[in-house]
Design an enzyme around this catalytic site. Structure first.
Site, PDB file in Angstrom:
ATOM      1  N   ASP A  10     -56.962 -44.644 -20.538  1.00  0.00           N
ATOM      2  CA  ASP A  10     -57.714 -44.183 -21.692  1.00  0.00           C
ATOM      3  C   ASP A  10     -58.938 -45.106 -21.801  1.00  0.00           C
ATOM      4  O   ASP A  10     -58.951 -46.190 -21.211  1.00  0.00           O
ATOM      5  CB  ASP A  10     -56.820 -44.305 -22.937  1.00  0.00           C
ATOM      6  CG  ASP A  10     -57.558 -43.984 -24.211  1.00  0.00           C
ATOM      7  OD1 ASP A  10     -58.248 -42.952 -24.249  1.00  0.00           O
ATOM      8  OD2 ASP A  10     -57.466 -44.773 -25.175  1.00  0.00           O
ATOM      9  N   THR A  18     -64.506 -49.211 -28.931  1.00  0.00           N
ATOM     10  CA  THR A  18     -65.519 -48.366 -29.562  1.00  0.00           C
ATOM     11  C   THR A  18     -65.067 -47.848 -30.922  1.00  0.00           C
ATOM     12  O   THR A  18     -65.870 -47.265 -31.647  1.00  0.00           O
ATOM     13  CB  THR A  18     -65.833 -47.159 -28.653  1.00  0.00           C
ATOM     14  OG1 THR A  18     -64.616 -46.756 -28.049  1.00  0.00           O
ATOM     15  CG2 THR A  18     -66.847 -47.504 -27.586  1.00  0.00           C
ATOM     16  N   LYS A  46     -57.814 -42.378 -34.180  1.00  0.00           N
ATOM     17  CA  LYS A  46     -57.741 -42.919 -32.814  1.00  0.00           C
ATOM     18  C   LYS A  46     -57.110 -41.911 -31.860  1.00  0.00           C
ATOM     19  O   LYS A  46     -56.024 -41.382 -32.142  1.00  0.00           O
ATOM     20  CB  LYS A  46     -56.970 -44.238 -32.795  1.00  0.00           C
ATOM     21  CG  LYS A  46     -57.790 -45.358 -33.380  1.00  0.00           C
ATOM     22  CD  LYS A  46     -57.163 -46.727 -33.157  1.00  0.00           C
ATOM     23  CE  LYS A  46     -58.065 -47.805 -33.720  1.00  0.00           C
ATOM     24  NZ  LYS A  46     -57.411 -49.104 -33.774  1.00  0.00           N
ATOM     25  N   SER A 115     -59.874 -39.647 -20.797  1.00  0.00           N
ATOM     26  CA  SER A 115     -60.312 -39.926 -22.166  1.00  0.00           C
ATOM     27  C   SER A 115     -60.632 -38.645 -22.922  1.00  0.00           C
ATOM     28  O   SER A 115     -61.102 -37.667 -22.339  1.00  0.00           O
ATOM     29  CB  SER A 115     -61.572 -40.805 -22.109  1.00  0.00           C
ATOM     30  OG  SER A 115     -62.219 -40.829 -23.357  1.00  0.00           O
ATOM     31  N   ALA A 116     -60.429 -38.679 -24.240  1.00  0.00           N
ATOM     32  CA  ALA A 116     -60.777 -37.531 -25.096  1.00  0.00           C
ATOM     33  C   ALA A 116     -62.276 -37.489 -25.373  1.00  0.00           C
ATOM     34  O   ALA A 116     -62.798 -36.487 -25.849  1.00  0.00           O
ATOM     35  CB  ALA A 116     -60.025 -37.643 -26.411  1.00  0.00           C
ATOM     36  N   LYS A 146     -55.302 -34.411 -26.624  1.00  0.00           N
ATOM     37  CA  LYS A 146     -54.058 -35.182 -26.728  1.00  0.00           C
ATOM     38  C   LYS A 146     -53.466 -34.906 -28.117  1.00  0.00           C
ATOM     39  O   LYS A 146     -54.237 -34.811 -29.062  1.00  0.00           O
ATOM     40  CB  LYS A 146     -54.335 -36.687 -26.584  1.00  0.00           C
ATOM     41  CG  LYS A 146     -54.950 -37.090 -25.240  1.00  0.00           C
ATOM     42  CD  LYS A 146     -55.416 -38.552 -25.282  1.00  0.00           C
ATOM     43  CE  LYS A 146     -56.185 -38.929 -24.020  1.00  0.00           C
ATOM     44  NZ  LYS A 146     -56.760 -40.280 -24.057  1.00  0.00           N
ATOM     45  N   GLU A 170     -52.626 -46.498 -22.668  1.00  0.00           N
ATOM     46  CA  GLU A 170     -53.085 -45.839 -23.892  1.00  0.00           C
ATOM     47  C   GLU A 170     -52.959 -46.727 -25.123  1.00  0.00           C
ATOM     48  O   GLU A 170     -52.041 -47.532 -25.189  1.00  0.00           O
ATOM     49  CB  GLU A 170     -52.205 -44.605 -24.154  1.00  0.00           C
ATOM     50  CG  GLU A 170     -52.812 -43.281 -23.821  1.00  0.00           C
ATOM     51  CD  GLU A 170     -53.984 -42.897 -24.711  1.00  0.00           C
ATOM     52  OE1 GLU A 170     -54.207 -43.549 -25.744  1.00  0.00           O
ATOM     53  OE2 GLU A 170     -54.694 -41.951 -24.356  1.00  0.00           O
ATOM     54  N   ASP A 171     -53.846 -46.536 -26.102  1.00  0.00           N
ATOM     55  CA  ASP A 171     -53.715 -47.281 -27.362  1.00  0.00           C
ATOM     56  C   ASP A 171     -53.388 -46.357 -28.533  1.00  0.00           C
ATOM     57  O   ASP A 171     -53.237 -46.835 -29.656  1.00  0.00           O
ATOM     58  CB  ASP A 171     -55.011 -48.037 -27.681  1.00  0.00           C
ATOM     59  CG  ASP A 171     -56.104 -47.098 -28.109  1.00  0.00           C
ATOM     60  OD1 ASP A 171     -56.307 -46.067 -27.430  1.00  0.00           O
ATOM     61  OD2 ASP A 171     -56.752 -47.360 -29.142  1.00  0.00           O
TER      62      ASP A 171
HETATM   63  C1  BG6 Z   1     -61.175 -40.838 -28.341  1.00  0.00           C
HETATM   64  C2  BG6 Z   1     -61.303 -41.738 -29.542  1.00  0.00           C
HETATM   65  O1  BG6 Z   1     -61.090 -41.605 -27.181  1.00  0.00           O
HETATM   66  O2  BG6 Z   1     -62.311 -39.977 -28.249  1.00  0.00           O
HETATM   67  C3  BG6 Z   1     -61.495 -40.896 -30.795  1.00  0.00           C
HETATM   68  O3  BG6 Z   1     -60.142 -42.527 -29.667  1.00  0.00           O
HETATM   69  C4  BG6 Z   1     -62.691 -39.983 -30.616  1.00  0.00           C
HETATM   70  O4  BG6 Z   1     -61.672 -41.748 -31.894  1.00  0.00           O
HETATM   71  C5  BG6 Z   1     -62.514 -39.121 -29.370  1.00  0.00           C
HETATM   72  O5  BG6 Z   1     -62.837 -39.132 -31.744  1.00  0.00           O
HETATM   73  C6  BG6 Z   1     -63.702 -38.214 -29.090  1.00  0.00           C
HETATM   74  O6  BG6 Z   1     -64.807 -39.022 -28.806  1.00  0.00           O
HETATM   75  P1  BG6 Z   1     -66.312 -38.559 -28.731  1.00  0.00           P
HETATM   76  O7  BG6 Z   1     -67.024 -39.741 -28.122  1.00  0.00           O
HETATM   77  O8  BG6 Z   1     -66.363 -37.346 -27.839  1.00  0.00           O
HETATM   78  O9  BG6 Z   1     -66.765 -38.243 -30.115  1.00  0.00           O
HETATM   79 MG    MG Z   2     -57.859 -44.726 -27.155  1.00  0.00          MG
END
Ligand code: BG6
Ligand code: MG
Length: 218
Positions: A10, A18, A46, A115-116, A146, A170-171
């Site tokens: 992640d 961030t 998160k 990552s999301a 996720k 992962e956190d």
């Molecule tokens: C995840 C973060 O990795 O990404 C979330 O933990 C965040 O807090 C999500 O909302 C989406 O991120 P982004 O950068 O596309 O707005």
């Molecule tokens: Mg995370």
């Protein structure tokens, strides 16, 4: 190459912190809508997708908005978030990350990002880690957030590995659940009480020792 094991990382909260920048941008947005947003409440965001984060935030403030207005706010939030991201340097890589990646490189263990975040490629570039991953799977590549395992299953495909041979770091609870649903080994970084569903728990990345990794490999 180690054919038995690969890693999926992640990004936010594992490689870089961030969450503090997301928080500042979400808090500003909340304030502009007339309510406050605390660091404690930020925990709920998160690992959660951008749109879901806005929905949680609006729920906290008991604010109802049109779809159109929500889209405008998402653009505005991301614009402010990117102002912080653009100041990032390799100094913001969390302690223990480089050591772990070096260990994996040395032992020919491949790794990808899962990552999301839709901003993942930019963040990795800012901290100069973009060339280290075999592939980046991020919020632009998935349709299911996720705890759905889609992001990690795509990561396994990029690694050409079976899910059961992938280790996810992962956190977030949603991320640990996604890894478990994907039948992968889950490592939770942070509060072990919060991430109790993980197969292994560490307070931070510096706690992942080479002894632990060697045991995992064998
Ligand atoms: C995840 C973060 O990795 O990404 C979330 O933990 C965040 O807090 C999500 O909302 C989406 O991120 P982004 O950068 O596309 O707005
Ligand atoms: Mg995370």
């Amino acid at each position: 190459m180690n054919k038995n094991l690969a890693f999926i990382f992640d990004l936010d909260g594992v490689i870089v912190d961030t969450a503090k920048y997301h928080y500042l941008a979400w808090r500003n947005l909340a304030n502009s809508l007339g309510f406050d947003f605390t660091v404690e409440q930020n925990e709920q965001l998160k690992g959660v997708s951008r749109i879901k984060s806005l929905e949680i935030l609006l729920n906290i403030g008991k604010v109802e908005l049109s779809e159109e207005k929500k889209q405008t706010l998402l653009v505005e939030k991301n614009r402010e978030y990117l102002e912080y991201v653009n100041t990032m340097t390799p100094d913001e890589i969390l302690p223990g990350v480089n050591q772990l990646l070096n260990f994996l490189d040395y032992n020919n263990i491949k790794y990808v990002l899962g990552s999301a975040s839709k901003n993942a490629p930019l963040i990795l570039e800012k901290v100069e880690l973009n060339n280290r991953f075999v592939a980046i799977v991020d919020g632009n590549d998935v349709s299911k957030a996720k705890p759905n395992p889609e992001v990690f299953l795509k990561g396994a495909e990029k690694l050409n590995m079976k899910p059961e041979n992938c280790v996810v770091v992962e956190d977030a609870i949603a991320g640990v659940q996604a890894a478990n649903t994907a039948n992968m080994v889950s490592i939770g970084i942070g509060d072990a009480n919060v991430l109790s569903e993980a197969d292994y728990n560490f307070k931070d990345m510096t706690e992942i020792t080479s002894d632990f990794l060697r045991n995992l490999i064998n």
